[in-house]
Design an enzyme around this catalytic site. Structure first.
Site, short mmCIF file in Angstrom:
data_model
loop_
_atom_site.label_atom_id
_atom_site.label_comp_id
_atom_site.label_asym_id
_atom_site.label_seq_id
_atom_site.Cartn_x
_atom_site.Cartn_y
_atom_site.Cartn_z
N GLU A 170 0.62 -1.34 0.04
CA GLU A 170 0.10 0.18 -0.06
C GLU A 170 0.86 1.37 -0.16
O GLU A 170 0.59 2.44 0.76
CB GLU A 170 -1.13 0.10 1.13
CG GLU A 170 -2.03 -1.26 0.82
CD GLU A 170 -3.35 -1.33 1.59
OE1 GLU A 170 -3.72 -0.05 1.92
OE2 GLU A 170 -3.91 -2.27 1.93
C1 LIG Z 1 2.73 -9.61 0.56
C2 LIG Z 1 2.38 -8.61 -0.52
C3 LIG Z 1 1.00 -8.35 -0.50
C4 LIG Z 1 0.58 -7.27 -1.46
N1 LIG Z 1 -0.82 -7.32 -1.66
C5 LIG Z 1 -1.17 -6.42 -2.81
C6 LIG Z 1 -2.54 -6.12 -3.16
O1 LIG Z 1 -3.36 -6.97 -2.50
N2 LIG Z 1 -2.78 -5.37 -4.21
C7 LIG Z 1 -1.99 -5.06 -5.12
O2 LIG Z 1 -2.22 -4.19 -5.95
N3 LIG Z 1 -0.60 -5.03 -4.81
C8 LIG Z 1 -0.33 -5.71 -3.80
N4 LIG Z 1 1.17 -5.79 -3.41
C9 LIG Z 1 2.17 -4.85 -4.09
C10 LIG Z 1 2.73 -4.07 -3.30
O3 LIG Z 1 1.95 -2.74 -3.09
C11 LIG Z 1 3.99 -3.28 -4.17
O4 LIG Z 1 5.00 -4.54 -3.76
C12 LIG Z 1 4.54 -2.08 -3.59
O5 LIG Z 1 3.74 -1.27 -4.03
C13 LIG Z 1 5.75 -1.92 -4.17
O6 LIG Z 1 5.96 -2.01 -5.64
P1 LIG Z 1 7.05 -2.76 -6.23
O7 LIG Z 1 7.13 -4.09 -5.40
O8 LIG Z 1 7.00 -2.86 -7.67
O9 LIG Z 1 8.34 -1.96 -5.70
P2 LIG Z 1 9.17 -0.99 -7.01
O10 LIG Z 1 8.18 0.09 -7.39
O11 LIG Z 1 10.07 -1.64 -7.91
O12 LIG Z 1 10.13 -0.51 -5.88
C14 LIG Z 1 11.13 -0.73 -5.58
C15 LIG Z 1 12.11 0.22 -4.58
O13 LIG Z 1 12.09 1.36 -5.28
C16 LIG Z 1 11.62 2.40 -4.47
N5 LIG Z 1 11.11 3.53 -5.15
C17 LIG Z 1 10.19 3.24 -6.43
N6 LIG Z 1 9.97 4.47 -6.99
C18 LIG Z 1 10.53 5.54 -6.15
C19 LIG Z 1 10.65 6.94 -6.15
N7 LIG Z 1 9.94 7.45 -7.05
N8 LIG Z 1 11.54 7.36 -5.25
C20 LIG Z 1 12.26 6.89 -4.22
N9 LIG Z 1 12.03 5.33 -4.13
C21 LIG Z 1 11.28 4.88 -5.09
C22 LIG Z 1 10.54 1.67 -3.63
O14 LIG Z 1 10.38 2.41 -2.52
C23 LIG Z 1 11.13 0.40 -3.17
O15 LIG Z 1 12.23 0.56 -2.25
C24 LIG Z 1 1.58 -6.70 -2.50
C25 LIG Z 1 2.74 -6.95 -2.26
C26 LIG Z 1 3.33 -7.82 -1.20
C27 LIG Z 1 4.66 -8.28 -1.17
#
Ligand SMILES: Cc1cc2nc3c(=O)[nH]c(=O)nc-3n(C[C@H](O)[C@H](O)[C@H](O)COP(=O)(O)OP(=O)(O)OC[C@H]3O[C@@H](n4cnc5c(N)ncnc54)[C@H](O)[C@@H]3O)c2cc1C
Length: 380
Positions: free
Chosen positions: A363
């Site tokens: 989230e």
């Molecule tokens: C157990 C679990 C349950 C989940 N449940 C749901 C769900 O029900 N529905 C749903 O839609 N999603 C869900 N998610 C997804 C979750 O919301 C995403 O994993 C999360 O938003 C981060 O996205 P990402 O994994 O693609 O990381 P990325 O966006 O690839 O980020 C990787 C890193 O880069 C950093 N980063 C990215 N952009 C920036 C920026 N502009 N400035 C600084 N730092 C940045 C991030 O903070 C992170 O540290 C779930 C994830 C998990 C692991």
């Protein structure tokens, strides 16, 4: 300023505390180990009204405020964060989104079933290449007159296999960017919609996290939530409230780990005295207690803002950012206070340490919360 909870709020808090002790604690270690979805416990939480806490009574909800919801999230999360995330997604993301932005027909058809636990919901925004950058939606929902055709993949979806109703965010008008995104209700069993494999996770292992695959999935137009192109705003508004639930989850994990560490420190002896008599341990507990209390104020304030009709984007983001850090720090220190016992499963704190981490990721990661906070404070 009145910091007292109402009688009703205290009663709900106690009900959640009792439920967590009596129904979630037994088997929590085994469920985590086996990655077992707490289906029986979810049924019982539905009976207690925990699945549609803020939903209007006419749709089978409990008609309660956000503070009551935060209190329940906190109590459940003290014991089992895998169970509480199911409650959080169903309440904050699915029921709230539908009740606030859905049509009367959508509410009639879906909301009562969701708020009474006849079925549970999932919120499907993230994709393999669209997490923090949720505007980069690759899943498409192409307009075919009276229906949409969905194609694409969603990742890491909580309740991915257990849900029956999925709110899916997808791109309809590619040239319009995020203004061309829609939120569409998809029912399990719709031809072409498949649940992918379960993720093998570090924490919240009892919650079932799956990818979802959409292959020419035909969905009637009336399943779109809001106006054409409202989907991205829908997702952002819904997540803003969802963060209060996750902040309360983080607070609960922190408080649960702290309570265990405090109890252990008064029982375990080293150098002829209880370890709580060593100042190094007592000071750790002092820091934990102070930080948890600060997190609690931020969480309740954000919930209060939402109940008052105030803007809660900033307070919700601050609550999540801070409470998730406190959850992580407290759980790590709780393991430390337990020494070797902290490293084995029977003492619960190692699970809490693993569970705490997710509150800094889903989230909206902590980095994303800082973007929300800094944009908000710099706007003035
Ligand atoms: C157990 C679990 C349950 C989940 N449940 C749901 C769900 O029900 N529905 C749903 O839609 N999603 C869900 N998610 C997804 C979750 O919301 C995403 O994993 C999360 O938003 C981060 O996205 P990402 O994994 O693609 O990381 P990325 O966006 O690839 O980020 C990787 C890193 O880069 C950093 N980063 C990215 N952009 C920036 C920026 N502009 N400035 C600084 N730092 C940045 C991030 O903070 C992170 O540290 C779930 C994830 C998990 C692991």
């Amino acid at each position: 300023m009145d910091f007292t909870l109402s009688e009703e709020q205290i009663m709900i808090q106690q009900a959640a505390r009792d439920f967590a002790q009596n129904e979630l604690l037994p088997g929590v270690i085994e469920r985590d180990d086996a990655q077992k979805f707490p289906a029986e416990q979810v049924k019982k939480m539905a009976e207690l009204g925990f699945l549609g806490m803020m939903v209007d009574l006419k749709y089978g909800g409990s008609g309660l405020d956000t503070i009551s919801y935060a209190l329940v999230m906190e109590e459940l999360s003290k014991i089992d964060a895998s169970a509480s995330v199911i409650v959080s997604v169903n309440n904050s993301l699915v029921c709230w989104g539908l009740e606030t932005y859905g049509s009367d027909a959508q509410k009639e058809k879906y909301l009562s079933r969701l708020s009474t636990g006849q079925c549970i919901g999932a919120f499907c925004l993230s994709e393999p290449e669209a997490g923090s950058d949720a505007t980069s939606q690759k899943t498409t929902a192409l307009d075919q007159g009276d229906h949409y055709v969905l194609n694409g993949t969603k990742n890491w979806i909580t309740n991915g296999n257990s849900a029956d109703i999925y709110l899916v965010i997808a791109q309809t008008h590619i040239s319009k960017g995020h203004k061309g995104i829609n939120a569409i209700i998809v029912e399990k069993g719709t031809p072409g919609f498949e649940v992918g494999p379960k993720e093998n996770k570090l924490g919240i292992r009892g919650s079932d996290t799956h990818s979802l695959i959409f292959n020419d999935v035909k969905v009637p137009k009336e399943n779109r939530i809001g106006e054409d192109g409202f989907g991205f705003k829908f997702a952002m508004k819904t997540l803003a409230g969802g963060r209060i639930g996750i902040a309360a989850q983080a607070l609960g994990i922190a408080a649960g780990a702290y309570e265990l560490a405090k109890k252990y420190s008064k029982e375990r002896k080293a150098f002829g005295t209880e370890i709580s008599n060593h100042q190094a341990i007592a000071f750790k507990l002092a820091d934990m207690h102070t930080q948890i209390e600060a997190a609690r104020h931020l969480v309740y304030k954000a919930a209060w803002d939402k109940d008052q009709g105030n803007d809660y984007d900033l307070s919700g983001a601050m609550a999540k950012l801070y409470a998730s850090q406190v959850a992580m720090d407290t759980a790590v220190e709780a393991v430390q206070i337990h020494g070797g016992n902290g490293f084995v499963k029977d003492y619960h704190v190692e699970r809490m340490m693993r569970d705490a981490k997710i509150t800094q990721i889903y989230e909206g990661t902590s980095e994303i919360q800082k973007i929300v906070i800094s944009r908000s404070i710099l706007r003035d």
